[in-house]
Design an enzyme around this catalytic site. Structure first.
Site, PDB file in Angstrom:
ATOM      1  N   GLY A 160      -5.431  -3.706   4.518  1.00  0.00           N
ATOM      2  CA  GLY A 160      -4.704  -4.789   3.865  1.00  0.00           C
ATOM      3  C   GLY A 160      -5.348  -6.150   4.017  1.00  0.00           C
ATOM      4  N   ARG A 161      -5.846  -6.458   5.212  1.00  0.00           N
ATOM      5  CA  ARG A 161      -6.408  -7.797   5.444  1.00  0.00           C
ATOM      6  C   ARG A 161      -7.810  -7.954   4.858  1.00  0.00           C
ATOM      7  NH1 ARG A 161      -5.519  -4.874   9.820  1.00  0.00           N
ATOM      8  NH2 ARG A 161      -7.173  -4.295  11.270  1.00  0.00           N
TER       9      ARG A 161
ATOM     10  N   GLU B 262       9.817  -5.703   4.480  1.00  0.00           N
ATOM     11  CA  GLU B 262       9.947  -7.068   3.971  1.00  0.00           C
ATOM     12  C   GLU B 262       9.664  -7.123   2.472  1.00  0.00           C
ATOM     13  OE1 GLU B 262       8.112  -7.267   8.168  1.00  0.00           O
ATOM     14  OE2 GLU B 262       7.974  -6.006   6.377  1.00  0.00           O
TER      15      GLU B 262
ATOM     16  N   LYS C 205       0.825  -1.199   0.000  1.00  0.00           N
ATOM     17  CA  LYS C 205       0.000   0.000   0.000  1.00  0.00           C
ATOM     18  C   LYS C 205       0.868   1.262   0.000  1.00  0.00           C
ATOM     19  CE  LYS C 205      -4.233   1.568   2.270  1.00  0.00           C
ATOM     20  NZ  LYS C 205      -5.197   1.231   3.341  1.00  0.00           N
TER      21      LYS C 205
ATOM     22  N   LYS D 287       7.796  -3.023  13.783  1.00  0.00           N
ATOM     23  CA  LYS D 287       8.463  -2.561  12.560  1.00  0.00           C
ATOM     24  C   LYS D 287       9.486  -1.471  12.872  1.00  0.00           C
ATOM     25  CE  LYS D 287       4.828  -3.347   9.096  1.00  0.00           C
ATOM     26  NZ  LYS D 287       3.909  -2.652   8.160  1.00  0.00           N
TER      27      LYS D 287
ATOM     28  N   GLU E 216      -5.544  -9.548  14.021  1.00  0.00           N
ATOM     29  CA  GLU E 216      -5.015  -8.211  13.724  1.00  0.00           C
ATOM     30  C   GLU E 216      -6.110  -7.161  13.852  1.00  0.00           C
ATOM     31  OE1 GLU E 216      -1.587  -7.624  10.894  1.00  0.00           O
ATOM     32  OE2 GLU E 216      -3.164  -6.621   9.743  1.00  0.00           O
TER      33      GLU E 216
ATOM     34  N   HIS F  33      -5.023 -36.066  14.215  1.00  0.00           N
ATOM     35  CA  HIS F  33      -3.870 -36.868  14.594  1.00  0.00           C
ATOM     36  C   HIS F  33      -2.746 -36.001  15.151  1.00  0.00           C
ATOM     37  CE1 HIS F  33      -5.527 -40.574  12.871  1.00  0.00           C
ATOM     38  NE2 HIS F  33      -6.095 -39.754  12.000  1.00  0.00           N
TER      39      HIS F  33
END
Length: 547
Positions: free
Chosen positions: A267-268, A212, A206, A512, A353, A384
């Site tokens: 963003g999410r 990253e 954005k 960050k 978040e 399992h």
């Protein structure tokens, strides 16, 4: 605005919770043969069965009263109309506008944003079709065969979850890859087998400053330029999804190759935007539209259906009931469909978040539990691995079981076995088995009394473990869009009930900032003495052995 705990419904729910804790779901089912019909909602894309929760009609009446007292319906109108309900960032919250199929004008700051959305969709369509048809050429004139999406968080999880869930709908005309981890191992493994002449990179950020993402993008750029010996090749092999055109063009991306994002899309919640470009390229633009249409269908249900029959509202209220009032501090997402193997991770980010906060809208400390930690795995794998914990630990973990009636890959006998486990596990978690039943079963099998006395306590399952069952007809672009939107609106309602700002993420920003400062120290070889002794010691150890 009054504290939530002072609301009449809240006080009643707190008292009611202490009463319900002495109840057992298996008895509630025996007392009410119509319990499933009473506590389930059937929609076009799926069935939502919430009858296996520790609830009665009184519980649901009180929860609905809470929703009314929290003014959920009014807040819903605020969101859809574009009011700035993201208080801390002074932004509207309009991811729903990205999939609005009604074409009804939506005015924000004097402008119909539907026009911007349509322009963005038209650009996505044109570009994705060029790539898929081999009309978009690389620096050597060869068609694109591989697309690498570089992003992190919502810019990666959403598109990757969707393309992997809908893999059976892809014609494989282009291979799509994802890079999100700044650990160089991932991008090296992705790039190693690829031909630079045939790769297109989508850099999704954005702000176009995310550390990253930009680190990975620069590595990809160096890889491309070292192969092509031509800096101008970037223009043919890189596109961006960003609201920061200045940074993207300075990176070397042509302005025509920048797809818009807006500050009213978090963003999410952004896979419906140009962040979903990998989806359109992989599946075809029409499939992307079907994804939007499925989400829009749930938007309509959320806006038009009374609260008592409103699936996102019910799921949100049950989460508040289980976590805030009954004290269950985690929740499992358990898909019984291989297509949904990334859904748990996607919903983990979406909910934690959004609502993993501890202050109210007004900045006051919250005195009650808010949302549970979200985790999960494919159901059969989980059986399992950690279902032992779900069945017999002292901690009660509510779970959402998600499955489909029809498999997208029918292999004789497999889907029946899969869904038999789905149904059996929700029944077992609800019913359990008491010691008398265990002893009777062991005796019928001819076990000695000594053996029975020794083993019986270990085989007791208390049951009374809450589950929701979401049964889809079939995984498709439309039904997946509906499922994602169902959870998005659940998260929104949770935030309103809990009085939380769901659309910021300041906790992400703190880490960050510190990481940027420490990265400078790692590069210079110096240590900031302001660190605590642990952090300073770790950095010192790293630097010493890194030499």
């Amino acid at each position: 605005m009054p504290d939530r705990t002072s609301l009449p419904s809240w006080k009643k729910l707190a008292l009611h919770a202490s009463e319900m804790k002495s109840q057992h779901m298996s008895e509630l089912f025996k007392q009410n043969p119509e319990r499933f019909q009473q506590f389930s909602i059937q929609l076009a894309p799926f069935l939502v069965d919430y009858s296996k929760n520790l609830i009665s009609q009184t519980t649901m009446d009180l929860l609905m009263q809470l929703a009314k007292e929290c003014d959920v319906e009014h807040w819903r109108e605020k969101m859809f109309s574009g009011e700035r309900i993201n208080r801390t960032e002074d932004r509207a919250v309009l991811h729903t506008a990205l999939r609005n199929r009604s074409k009804k004008p939506l005015i924000l700051d004097g402008k119909d944003i539907n026009l911007d959305v349509q322009l963005a969709l038209d650009k996505m369509k044109s570009f994705s079709e060029k790539v898929r048809q081999g009309l978009w050429k690389g620096y050597s004139g060869k068609r694109i065969t591989d697309v690498v999406n570089i992003g992190v968080g919502g810019s990666n999880l959403g598109p990757q979850m969707v393309t992997e869930a809908l893999e059976q709908y892809s014609d494989n005309s282009v291979n799509v890859h994802y890079v999100s981890n700044v650990d160089g191992t991932q991008i090296a493994n992705v790039l190693r087998p690829l031909n630079p002449e045939k790769v297109l990179f989508i850099v999704s950020s954005k702000t176009f400053t995310t550390t990253e993402t930009m680190t990975n993008a620069r590595t990809a750029m160096k890889w491309l330029v070292s192969a092509s010996f031509d800096q101008s090749a970037i223009a043919k092999h890189f596109v961006a999804v960003s609201s920061n055109k200045k940074n993207a063009t300075e990176f070397g991306i042509a302005e025509d190759n920048i797809f818009d994002m807006w500050d009213w899309v978090g963003g999410r919640f952004s896979l419906w935007s140009a962040i979903g470009l990998p989806i359109a390229i992989d599946l075809g633009f029409q499939r992307f539209i079907e994804l939007l249409e499925g989400a829009y269908e749930i938007d309509q249900h959320f806006c038009q259906t009374p609260l008592t029959e409103n699936a996102p509202v019910v799921l949100a209220l049950l989460s508040v009931w289980n976590c805030t009032f009954l004290g269950s501090q985690s929740q499992a997402i358990l898909p019984y469909d291989q297509s949904l193997h990334m859904l748990s991770a996607y919903l983990q980010q979406a909910e934690m978040e959004s609502n993993g906060k501890s202050v109210t809208w007004h900045g006051d400390s919250i005195s009650y539990p808010t949302v549970p930690s979200i985790w999960g795995e494919l159901g059969i794998n989980g059986q399992h691995a950690f279902y032992q914990y779900l069945h017999q630990s002292n901690n009660v973990v509510p779970a959402d079981f998600i499955g489909s009636v029809e498999s997208v890959t029918p292999v004789q006998g497999h889907h029946e076995t899969l869904m038999a486990n789905f149904f059996a596990q929700t029944q077992a978690l609800m019913q359990g088995v008491d010691e008398a039943q265990v002893r009777a079963d062991l005796k019928a099998k001819g076990r000695t009394q000594d053996y029975i006395n020794k083993v019986a306590p270990h085989k007791v399952h208390k049951g009374n473990r809450p589950t929701n069952s979401i049964l889809m007809k079939r995984i498709s672009p439309r039904s997946l869009g509906s499922l994602i939107a169902l959870y998005e609106h659940k998260i929104f309602v949770q935030g309103i009930i809990l009085q939380i700002c769901s659309f910021d993420q300041w906790g992400v920003e703190l880490g960050k900032g510190l990481a940027n400062n420490i990265q400078a120290e790692l590069s210079s070889g110096e240590i900031n003495k302001a660190h605590d002794s642990s952090t300073a010691g770790l950095i010192s150890f790293y630097q010493q052995y890194n030499k």
